[in-house]
Write an enzyme that holds these catalytic residues in place. Structure first.
Site, mmCIF file in Angstrom:
data_model
loop_
_atom_site.group_PDB
_atom_site.id
_atom_site.type_symbol
_atom_site.label_atom_id
_atom_site.label_comp_id
_atom_site.label_asym_id
_atom_site.label_seq_id
_atom_site.Cartn_x
_atom_site.Cartn_y
_atom_site.Cartn_z
ATOM 1 C CB CYS A 198 -0.934 0.011 1.205
ATOM 2 S SG CYS A 198 -0.107 -0.395 2.742
ATOM 3 C CG HIS A 209 -0.280 4.590 3.471
ATOM 4 N ND1 HIS A 209 -0.780 4.620 4.746
ATOM 5 C CD2 HIS A 209 0.078 3.289 3.239
ATOM 6 C CE1 HIS A 209 -0.748 3.399 5.269
ATOM 7 N NE2 HIS A 209 -0.238 2.572 4.363
HETATM 8 P P1 NAP Z 1 -5.593 -7.859 9.973
HETATM 9 O O1 NAP Z 1 -6.521 -6.743 10.274
HETATM 10 O O2 NAP Z 1 -4.638 -8.285 11.027
HETATM 11 O O3 NAP Z 1 -6.492 -9.111 9.509
HETATM 12 C C1 NAP Z 1 -5.915 -10.391 9.342
HETATM 13 C C2 NAP Z 1 -6.942 -11.419 8.904
HETATM 14 O O4 NAP Z 1 -6.245 -12.684 8.811
HETATM 15 C C3 NAP Z 1 -8.086 -11.619 9.906
HETATM 16 O O5 NAP Z 1 -9.256 -11.961 9.231
HETATM 17 C C4 NAP Z 1 -7.606 -12.818 10.728
HETATM 18 O O6 NAP Z 1 -8.658 -13.568 11.309
HETATM 19 C C5 NAP Z 1 -6.914 -13.640 9.663
HETATM 20 N N1 NAP Z 1 -5.932 -14.540 10.260
HETATM 21 C C6 NAP Z 1 -5.002 -14.264 11.193
HETATM 22 N N2 NAP Z 1 -4.326 -15.368 11.548
HETATM 23 C C7 NAP Z 1 -4.865 -16.391 10.831
HETATM 24 C C8 NAP Z 1 -4.633 -17.793 10.784
HETATM 25 N N3 NAP Z 1 -3.704 -18.377 11.526
HETATM 26 N N4 NAP Z 1 -5.362 -18.536 9.926
HETATM 27 C C9 NAP Z 1 -6.321 -17.949 9.137
HETATM 28 N N5 NAP Z 1 -6.598 -16.630 9.165
HETATM 29 C C10 NAP Z 1 -5.886 -15.862 9.999
HETATM 30 O O7 NAP Z 1 -4.677 -7.535 8.706
HETATM 31 P P2 NAP Z 1 -4.999 -6.507 7.490
HETATM 32 O O8 NAP Z 1 -4.433 -5.172 7.759
HETATM 33 O O9 NAP Z 1 -6.408 -6.652 7.121
HETATM 34 O O10 NAP Z 1 -4.078 -7.100 6.348
HETATM 35 C C11 NAP Z 1 -4.437 -8.273 5.618
HETATM 36 C C12 NAP Z 1 -3.390 -8.530 4.550
HETATM 37 O O11 NAP Z 1 -3.410 -7.436 3.630
HETATM 38 C C13 NAP Z 1 -1.973 -8.614 5.115
HETATM 39 O O12 NAP Z 1 -1.261 -9.593 4.410
HETATM 40 C C14 NAP Z 1 -1.411 -7.228 4.868
HETATM 41 O O13 NAP Z 1 -0.018 -7.236 4.721
HETATM 42 C C15 NAP Z 1 -2.097 -6.850 3.560
HETATM 43 N N6 NAP Z 1 -2.299 -5.399 3.347
HETATM 44 C C16 NAP Z 1 -2.811 -4.607 4.319
HETATM 45 C C17 NAP Z 1 -3.018 -3.242 4.044
HETATM 46 C C18 NAP Z 1 -3.594 -2.280 5.064
HETATM 47 O O14 NAP Z 1 -3.627 -1.054 4.755
HETATM 48 N N7 NAP Z 1 -4.050 -2.709 6.228
HETATM 49 C C19 NAP Z 1 -2.714 -2.738 2.789
HETATM 50 C C20 NAP Z 1 -2.211 -3.581 1.812
HETATM 51 C C21 NAP Z 1 -2.012 -4.920 2.097
HETATM 52 P P3 NAP Z 1 -9.174 -13.288 12.818
HETATM 53 O O15 NAP Z 1 -9.931 -12.014 12.788
HETATM 54 O O16 NAP Z 1 -10.046 -14.468 13.080
HETATM 55 O O17 NAP Z 1 -7.954 -13.236 13.691
#
Ligand code: NAP
Length: 366
Positions: A162, A257
């Site tokens: 991002c 960002h």
């Molecule tokens: P997040 O809020 O921490 O959400 C993570 C998700 O993964 C939740 O649904 C969680 O489920 C699930 N998860 C965690 N551990 C797991 C496991 N062991 N098995 C299966 N599912 C699991 O993260 P996020 O910010 O949404 O980011 C998600 C992805 O997008 C990441 O790879 C990140 O690098 C990428 N990303 C994020 C952004 C951003 O701006 N936030 C931008 C670009 C890319 P539970 O709720 O049940 O724990």
């Protein structure tokens, strides 16, 4: 024609919730499958996300009533495919990189296309890293990927980090107009929602700036080279330029960002007026195809001396446009500007949906 049923892996997270919100009322896709960690599995979606994030109910009753599955249990997804509830998945998982790589590959091998936000497969040679306005032709790797791995219907495409979204489209517009980029300094000011759920502790963020985001500077410097790369020998040959030096900072902003960029051109140098003209008039394939998630203008110029600002500009055109301002000469390089994009929309779920729309028009999703 009915909507294509889609699944979200990581549906309860920051990006997963954004997917759910953005896909409400989408003309082509409908969320019918939600999966997350074993902690959420077995709960109704509404129960699993209660109290999280902005706490705004941005999902329909039908999505709220979905039973969240364990994303690690592929048999559940295969059952949903067979039952007509999932034609492909958006992956917004946050877990170990190797675990995500293995799991996403398993989904693709099971015939389920994966459109991923995770970084796990960004450097897999035959996996395209797409920004729909810049490298839609990299989808030509999909048939190669399928043949090489013996996958029939499944494939994997990823979205880049991002942090690079705000400067990649302006940079590409200049390159496309004949102004090759040589070197680039960028300082990013990144929102806390980029850190996922539950995020950075408030005591670290209030009245503070954290000058370190693990792995982010490397991603900001290297991913642009794959995106600007050329298709060669069944993979992508990275572009040799620009050389990028990034400083990535976490700042107390909820979403959006910002990037402060100094750019040196490798060859001819456009005037400031020419740069503005190029950016203001830039459109690409998503605009030509009039894709539902595409902004009308991918780059919005602001002339005010104090724009862009996250609160005022991050939601521009469905939060999918990049806002650019402070366009001025640079005392050391050639050009300076400040740009902004919404990290969980353009930089995550919105960008993923735009990629899916592109893939559908190219016949890869049905
Ligand atoms: P997040 O809020 O921490 O959400 C993570 C998700 O993964 C939740 O649904 C969680 O489920 C699930 N998860 C965690 N551990 C797991 C496991 N062991 N098995 C299966 N599912 C699991 O993260 P996020 O910010 O949404 O980011 C998600 C992805 O997008 C990441 O790879 C990140 O690098 C990428 N990303 C994020 C952004 C951003 O701006 N936030 C931008 C670009 C890319 P539970 O709720 O049940 O724990």
């Amino acid at each position: 024609m009915g909507k294509i049923p889609v699944g979200i892996l990581g549906a309860t997270g920051m990006v997963g919730q954004q997917y759910i919100a953005l896909l409400e009322g989408h003309p082509w896709f409908e969320v019918r499958y939600a999966a997350a960690s074993p902690r959420s599995a077995g709960k109704k979606y509404a129960e699993a996300v209660a109290g999280r994030w902005h706490q705004v109910k941005t999902y329909s009753d039908a999505v709220g009533a979905l039973i969240v599955e364990d994303a690690n249990d592929l048999s559940r997804a295969v059952k949903a495919v067979k039952g007509g509830d999932c034609a492909f998945v958006f992956s917004a998982l946050e877990m170990g990189k190797e675990e995500i790589r293995t799991l996403e590959s398993a989904y693709a091998a099971a015939g389920i296309p994966v459109i991923s936000n995770a970084s796990a497969h960004r450097w897999t040679g035959d996996v395209p890293m797409l920004i729909a306005e810049i490298n839609p032709h990299h989808t030509d790797l999909i048939p190669i990927q399928r043949t090489k791995r013996g996958w029939d219907r499944g494939f994997i495409v990823v979205k880049p980090n991002c942090s690079i979204q705000s400067y990649m489209i302006p940079l590409y517009a200049l390159i496309k107009a004949g102004y090759a980029a040589g070197r680039l300094f960028v300082t990013t000011l990144q929102a806390v929602s980029g850190a996922g759920y539950p995020g950075v502790p408030s005591l670290d963020m209030i009245d503070n700036v954290v000058p370190y985001i693990g792995g982010e500077e490397e991603k900001s410097e290297q991913e642009p080279l794959k995106i600007l790369g050329t298709l060669k020998d069944g993979g992508i040959k990275n572009a040799p330029a620009p050389r990028i030096s990034a400083h990535c900072n976490r700042v107390p902003v909820s979403d959006g960002h910002t990037a402060c960029v100094s750019l040196e051109f490798a060859g001819p140098k456009p005037s400031i007026d020419t740069v503005k003209e190029i950016w203001a008039s830039f459109t690409a394939l998503p605009q030509e195809l009039d894709l539902p998630m595409a902004p009308k203008r991918p780059i919005i110029l602001r002339d005010e001396a104090d724009r862009p600002q996250p609160r005022k500009d991050r939601d521009a055109d469905k939060a999918m446009a990049v806002t650019v301002g402070r366009i001025r000469p640079c005392n050391i390089f050639d050009l300076r500007f400040t740009c902004l994009s919404h990290n969980t929309v353009r930089g995550a779920a919105g960008g993923g949906i735009l990629n899916a729309e592109l893939l559908k028009t190219k016949g890869y999703l049905s």
